[in-house]
Design an enzyme around this catalytic site. Structure first.
Site, short mmCIF file in Angstrom:
data_model
loop_
_atom_site.label_atom_id
_atom_site.label_comp_id
_atom_site.label_asym_id
_atom_site.label_seq_id
_atom_site.Cartn_x
_atom_site.Cartn_y
_atom_site.Cartn_z
N ASN A 190 11.06 -2.10 -4.73
CA ASN A 190 9.85 -3.25 -5.09
C ASN A 190 10.74 -3.86 -6.15
O ASN A 190 10.74 -3.39 -7.48
CB ASN A 190 8.80 -2.38 -5.43
CG ASN A 190 7.79 -3.45 -5.97
OD1 ASN A 190 7.97 -4.71 -6.11
ND2 ASN A 190 6.78 -3.00 -6.68
N LYS B 2 9.84 -6.49 -7.94
CA LYS B 2 8.93 -7.19 -8.48
C LYS B 2 9.45 -8.55 -8.88
O LYS B 2 10.15 -9.11 -8.09
CB LYS B 2 8.67 -6.32 -9.88
CG LYS B 2 8.02 -4.80 -9.67
CD LYS B 2 7.65 -4.19 -10.56
CE LYS B 2 7.31 -2.71 -10.21
NZ LYS B 2 6.52 -1.98 -11.22
N HIS C 280 -0.90 -3.17 -5.14
CA HIS C 280 -0.09 -2.70 -6.04
C HIS C 280 -0.74 -2.63 -7.52
O HIS C 280 -1.84 -3.68 -7.65
CB HIS C 280 1.18 -3.48 -6.30
CG HIS C 280 2.38 -2.60 -7.24
ND1 HIS C 280 1.88 -2.77 -8.69
CD2 HIS C 280 3.33 -1.73 -7.08
CE1 HIS C 280 3.28 -2.17 -9.16
NE2 HIS C 280 3.73 -1.60 -8.24
N GLU D 63 -0.06 -3.24 -10.50
CA GLU D 63 0.07 -4.59 -11.04
C GLU D 63 -0.80 -5.78 -10.91
O GLU D 63 -1.28 -6.69 -11.38
CB GLU D 63 1.48 -4.80 -11.31
CG GLU D 63 2.28 -3.97 -11.99
CD GLU D 63 3.67 -3.64 -11.81
OE1 GLU D 63 4.42 -4.47 -10.95
OE2 GLU D 63 4.34 -2.78 -12.29
N GLU E 118 1.04 5.85 -6.75
CA GLU E 118 1.69 5.59 -7.77
C GLU E 118 0.83 5.75 -8.82
O GLU E 118 0.08 4.61 -9.30
CB GLU E 118 2.01 3.98 -7.89
CG GLU E 118 2.79 3.73 -6.75
CD GLU E 118 3.78 2.60 -6.87
OE1 GLU E 118 4.88 2.69 -6.98
OE2 GLU E 118 3.20 1.39 -6.92
N GLY F 77 7.10 2.38 -14.64
CA GLY F 77 7.87 1.67 -15.67
C GLY F 77 7.92 2.34 -17.22
O GLY F 77 8.20 1.72 -17.87
N SER G 236 8.76 5.82 -12.11
CA SER G 236 9.74 6.09 -12.90
C SER G 236 10.63 7.36 -11.82
O SER G 236 11.12 8.18 -12.27
CB SER G 236 9.24 7.02 -13.90
OG SER G 236 8.79 5.77 -15.02
#
Ligand code: PGA
Length: 256
Positions: free
Chosen positions: A9, A11, A97, A99, A169, A175, A215
Site C-alpha cells: 500500500n 499510500k 483502511h 486512514e 491492522e 506507521g 509496521s
C-alpha cells in the site's frame, strides 16, 4: 490451500517516475511466486496504468488500488469508481483502511457499499479492520473488530466471500514502528477466523486469507507469517523500498 498474500500500500507516496523505478527494482529481485503465494501492488491512481504495463511480465503479481467510491458513477468530483478500476485492470482494491475511516470520515455503511461496488465489478476486496489504542488498552479489541467485520461484510452471501481478503491492522501499529506481537496478531487473526466461521462456516473461514498490517518489515515478517492464522501482510512504509519489500515477500515465500 488458502492463499498467502503480501500487498503493498504505497499510500500517497511516489511520483510516476519514482513508482516506475520501484517496480523495476522489484522485477529484478522478485522470487518465484505461485498462484497460492502472490503479491499485490497498490500504487496511487495515477500510477495504475503504468504499473499495470510493468506487471504484465510478472507472474502472480497483481495490480491493486487503494480505494474506490461507494456509488457506481455520477457527480462525485475527484472520485474513482470500481468500474474504472476494473477497466484499468485492477484486481484488488483496499477498502476501509483506517486512514480513510479517520481522515475521510468513512463509516461502516459507506464501507459496506464500497465492498458491494468492488465485488459487482469483479474486484477482490482487501477489507481493513483494526482497533485504536484506547480500545486495545481497554481490552475490547475483539468486539471492536468483530463489529467492523459484521457491518462491512455480513450482508454478503457465502459465494462472495471467495473474493474477500481481510487485513487486520491495529491502528496503534500503523506507521509507528510498533508492531503487534506475534501473540497479539495470532490471537486476533484466530478470532477473526472464528467470527467468519460462526456467520458462514468453517470451510469459508479456512479459505479466507487474513493479512496483518502495521509496521511489518523484513525483520519481523518471518515470525508474523509463521503464525497459524497470519496469511501475509499489508505493507505501508516498507513497501516503498525495493529491498525491504522484497525481504517481506521472501518471508512469505519461505513460510509454510
Ligand atoms: P505501515 O502501514 O506498514 O507503514 O505501518 C500499513 C498500512 O497502513 O497498510
Amino acid at each position: 490451500m488458502r492463499k498467502k498474500i503480501v500487498a503493498a500500500n504505497w499510500k500517497m507516496n511516489l511520483t510516476l517516475h519514482e513508482g516506475a523505478d520501484l517496480v523495476n527494482e522489484l522485477f529484478k529481485g522478485m522470487p518465484t511466486l505461485t498462484e497460492s503465494k502472490i503479491v499485490v501492488i497498490a500504487p496511487p491512481y495515477v500510477n495504475l496504468h503504468q504499473t499495470s504495463s510493468q506487471l504484465a511480465g510478472m507472474m502472480n503479481v497483481h495490480l491493486g488500488a487503494q480505494n474506490c467510491h461507494h456509488e457506481a458513477a455520477g457527480a462525485y468530483t475527484g472520485e474513482i469508481s470500481a468500474a474504472m478500476l476494473q477497466s484499468a485492470e485492477v484486481a484488488y482494491v483496499i477498502v476501509g483502511h483506517s486512514e480513510r475511516r479517520e481522515y475521510c470520515k468513512e463509516d461502516d455503511a459507506t464501507i459496506a457499499k464500497k465492498v458491494n461496488q468492488a465485488l459487482a465489478h469483479g474486484l477482490n476486496v482487501i477489507f481493513c479492520c483494526g482497533e485504536p489504542l484506547e480500545i486495545r488498552d481497554a481490552d475490547t479489541q475483539n468486539q471492536y473488530v468483530e463489529s467492523q467485520i459484521k457491518a462491512g461484510l455480513f450482508h454478503l452471501g457465502e459465494e462472495r466471500l471467495d473474493n474477500i481478503v481481510i487485513a487486520y491492522e491495529p491502528i496503534w501499529a500503523i506507521g509507528t514502528g510498533r508492531t503487534a506481537s506475534t501473540t497479539q496478531a495470532q490471537d486476533m487473526h484466530k478470532h477473526i477466523r472464528s467470527v467468519i466461521a460462526a456467520q458462514y462456516d468453517a470451510h469459508v473461514a479456512d479459505a479466507m486469507p487474513i493479512l496483518y498490517g502495521g509496521s511489518c518489515k523484513p525483520s519481523n515478517a518471518a515470525e508474523l507469517f509463521a503464525c497459524a492464522d497470519v496469511d501475509g501482510g499489508l505493507i505501508g512504509g516498507a513497501s516503498l523500498k525495493a529491498g525491504e519489500f522484497l525481504g517481506i515477500i521472501e518471508a512469505m515465500v519461505a513460510a509454510n
